[in-house]
Design an enzyme around this catalytic site. Structure first.
Site, PDB file in Angstrom:
ATOM      1  CD  GLU B 115      33.387 138.108  94.597  1.00 29.22           C
ATOM      2  OE1 GLU B 115      32.710 138.925  93.920  1.00 29.22           O
ATOM      3  OE2 GLU B 115      34.489 138.405  95.110  1.00 29.22           O
ATOM      4  CB  SER B 201      29.617 140.329 117.995  1.00 27.42           C
ATOM      5  OG  SER B 201      28.659 140.156 116.988  1.00 27.42           O
ATOM      6  CG  HIS B 330      38.616 140.144 111.265  1.00 28.74           C
ATOM      7  ND1 HIS B 330      38.608 139.202 112.273  1.00 28.74           N
ATOM      8  CD2 HIS B 330      37.553 140.961 111.523  1.00 28.74           C
ATOM      9  CE1 HIS B 330      37.603 139.443 113.090  1.00 28.74           C
ATOM     10  NE2 HIS B 330      36.954 140.494 112.671  1.00 28.74           N
ATOM     11  CB  SER B 331      35.113 140.320 108.701  1.00 31.73           C
ATOM     12  OG  SER B 331      35.297 141.733 108.783  1.00 31.73           O
TER      13      SER B 331
END
Lengths: 260, 440
Positions: B115, B201, B330-331
């Site tokens: 959020e 990453s 996913h993100s």
């Protein structure tokens, strides 16, 4: 290698030919180089040294002759070291292995069978990030590394005989981080700079040296910085003699710098 | 110049006699001297260095579906009822509640941080919805000093080991308390003290590194293992192959833990592979392999504990494929409704959620109640929000930190760049958001 070094170990990885290092490029650039930085110094792979034979060998063609140093000098976090001789190689390699940073160590393969020196038996290190003035001179500064030093020596001999001059030769030894001070000091004295390497011209490491020295020594420069390098082609087999910056091309570069 | 360089290096040339072979005598000559029985045996058992296998005269392909789905190990059903009591690991109430609290705290933290990204307060986030059991079940089976290499969806492992809410938030905010000093995007956690290697990453890069660390552990004989988490998508990377092969050939104490959650961003498993998932690849590399119900925390625990035992005692890699489902996107940069149905997601969320199953289990055991659950969930929310507020207030690190730790020591040229930057920022101080950063 990275994982081994991440637990505190010392790992010396060997790439059979520098031309074959690229499958490891992601690991080297994205991981090894950034290990310490991205982890806030909680982890590092300084114990890693990657050795690889590079540069021309007379018959190597595309895939046994490359000089890939410029790909790695563009990556902060790595060290790039290139020795010119057996004594230098031992000291620089031991320093690289002991270094708390990951090191790319490129060994000019033609020197494996061609260079002979009495190397001390005991342990010794030569400083990383420090260039060496191999020959003093007053009229021109030449910067090179690895096997190219010998070509430059020959060109200097030719030039000092034919043209009335003395030339200062610097072996950079470490390309990343590189010894700006030593080169700058020399250029302030001589006013002229020539850099030579086998790697292709565009974006070759000579561009970095040229740009930095021009920024720092603009008013001392009497001539544009000369770059005598390999051509912007893949390394050809039968045309090797034309491709590499040989004595004649270096001599002409010297002449151009001196007579500007 | 001390080095003497020969102008024309001479390579040794070996002359090859045209009538003689330069190779060693063929094996056939040696076989003539062997016993007659062995001679017969040699006709059915091949002697190729590459494979010690029998000959066959049948032209038959090994079909890809020969395994017909490697079975999925589970301990409990969706209602938390154990199938076979012998498989109950028999953990203490305290331990089981710790698991539950880790999973639910993670879930609450995920909700609030997701959020917060939507509100523009942190730049990026990845949730762990649906995979909580894969984290906690496996983390619980390891020892604290076992080294963890993760991909990016293993926050529960870190939470279970004791990474605090403040530490999670500090990293997401990149403030001056962040161990990573604000250098990486959110969820790229790392913690040396908790033996959790900093996340990066690029996909699957952690896998060969994990094998290297395991090799170091073997040599150190420290009784530790390495666990390496990765997704079924990362398993398609070349580094995964290299990791499996090196771990197997170097005989390293490592657990490869694959979270097969059905999607690699938008790539569904149907487009990811044609074989039987990742588990089928294990034996191909010579690794003991198990497929497990990743939504069953007890099964994940049992499998990981058993895998650890093999790895540490026999110094060889083990592959666990934990089947699960990625309930979240996913993100925060993804909207999965673009490539999968909301019904599918709802199904997993409602019918096979690892937290729900574990809740059912502990409730059945009588060690947790609905009232306790409500109180606890409220408490998690409160704790998370408080940590969040603290993290949000903290300043970013001094901008000069940007120059630190590129190398062990600051090199000259970088020092110069830093000094130039200092002068620049001084001159243009109102153009830079200096109040967000600690002072240099």
């Amino acid at each position: 290698g990275i994982g081994f070094a991440a637990t505190g170990g010392t790992a010396v990885a060997e790439i059979q030919f520098a031309d074959y290092v690229y499958p490891a490029f992601d690991q080297i650039v994205n991981e090894a180089a950034k290990y310490r930085y991205r982890s806030g110094n909680e982890f590092n792979c300084g114990g890693l040294t990657i050795r690889m034979p590079g540069m021309a060998v007379g018959h190597g063609g595309h895939y046994h002759s490359q000089s890939p140093e410029a790909y790695f000098t563009h990556t902060p976090g790595l060290r790039v070291v290139i020795p010119r001789s057996p004594i230098q190689a031992k000291g620089l390699l031991l320093a690289s292995i002991a270094s708390p940073d990951p090191v790319i160590f490129i060994e000019p393969k033609i020197l494996y069978r061609a260079a002979v020196e009495h190397v001390p038996n005991d342990y010794y290190e030569l400083p990383l990030g420090q260039a060496e003035v191999v020959k003093k001179g007053a009229d021109l500064t030449i910067v090179g590394w690895g096997s190219q030093i010998y070509v430059l020596e020959d060109a200097i001999r030719l030039a000092e005989n034919r043209l009335d001059c003395t030339i200062e030769l610097i072996d950079l030894r470490s390309l990343l981080p590189w010894d700006v001070e030593t080169v700058e000091q020399s250029v302030r004295k001589t006013g002229r700079l020539l850099i030579s390497h086998e790697a292709p011209k565009t974006s070759g490491f000579a561009s970095e040296i040229s740009a930095t020295i021009t920024e720092r020594c603009f008013l001392s420069l009497e001539a544009p910085v000369q770059r005598i390098t390999g051509l912007d082609t893949p390394f050809p087999l039968v045309f090797e003699k034309f491709y590499v910056p040989g004595v004649e091309r270096c001599f002409l570069g010297i002449k151009k710098a001196l007579e500007f | 110049m001390a080095a003497r360089v020969l102008r024309h290096s001479k390579c040794a040339r070996r002359l090859i006699h045209p009538n003689k072979s330069n190779f060693a005598a063929p094996a056939l000559q040696i076989q003539r001297h062997q016993h007659a029985d062995q001679n017969e045996m040699n006709e059915t058992l091949a002697q190729f260095p590459g494979a010690k296998a029998k000959y066959t005269e049948k032209l038959e392909f090994l079909q890809p579906d020969v395994y017909n789905g490697i079975p999925i190990y589970r301990v409990m059903d969706r209602n938390g009822v154990i199938f076979d009591q012998t498989q109950d690991p028999g953990l203490s109430d305290e331990e089981l509640l710790k698991w539950y609290k880790s999973m639910t705290m993670l879930n609450t933290m995920d909700k609030i941080l997701y959020e917060s990204q939507r509100q523009g307060r942190i730049s990026f986030y990845m949730t762990n919805y649906g995979e909580e059991a894969t984290h906690i079940g496996s983390a619980a089976a390891l020892q604290p000093k076992d080294l963890v290499y993760g991909q990016y969806r293993e926050a529960g492992v870190l939470m279970h080991r004791g990474f605090t809410l403040d530490e999670f938030m500090n990293q997401c905010y990149g403030n001056h308390e962040d161990g990573g000093k604000g250098k990486q995007m959110p969820v790229h956690y790392g913690c040396r003290d908790l033996s959790f290697v900093t996340i990066s990453s690029p996909l699957a890069t952690q896998m060969p590194q994990a094998a290297g660390s395991a090799y170091a552990f073997k040599r150190a004989q420290n009784g530790l293992v390495v666990i390496c988490y990765f997704g079924e998508g990362a398993a398609s990377e070349g580094d995964a192959h290299a990791a499996f092969n090196f771990a197997a050939t170097l005989e390293c104490p490592i657990i490869f833990f694959c979270r097969n959650n059905g999607y690699a961003i938008s790539t569904p498993v149907q487009d990811q592979y044609r074989g039987d998932g990742i588990a089928v690849r294990g034996p191909a590399y010579g690794m003991s392999t198990i497929r497990v119900d990743g939504n069953d925390a007890l099964a994940v625990y049992n499998a990981t504990a058993a895998a650890r035992d093999i790895a540490v005692k026999e110094n060889r890699p083990v592959l666990i494929e934990a089947m699960t489902y990625r309930i979240g996107h996913h993100s925060t940069s993804d909207d999965s409704s673009a490539y999968r149905s909301v019904d599918e997601v709802r199904y997993w969320n409602q019918r096979d959620h690892p937290i729900t199953r574990f809740y059912n289990y502990i409730q059945r055991k009588g060690i947790w109640s609905e009232e306790q659950d409500k109180a606890w969930k409220d408490d998690t929310r409160k704790q998370v929000l408080q940590a969040f507020a603290r993290a949000e207030k903290r300043l970013k690190p001094a901008w000069s930190e940007m120059f630190t730790e590129v190398y062990d020591e600051l090199p000259e040229d970088l020092k110069r760049q830093k000094e130039e930057m200092e002068a620049h920022v001084k001159m243009y101080k109102d153009k830079y958001p200096l109040s967000n950063y600690e002072s240099s």
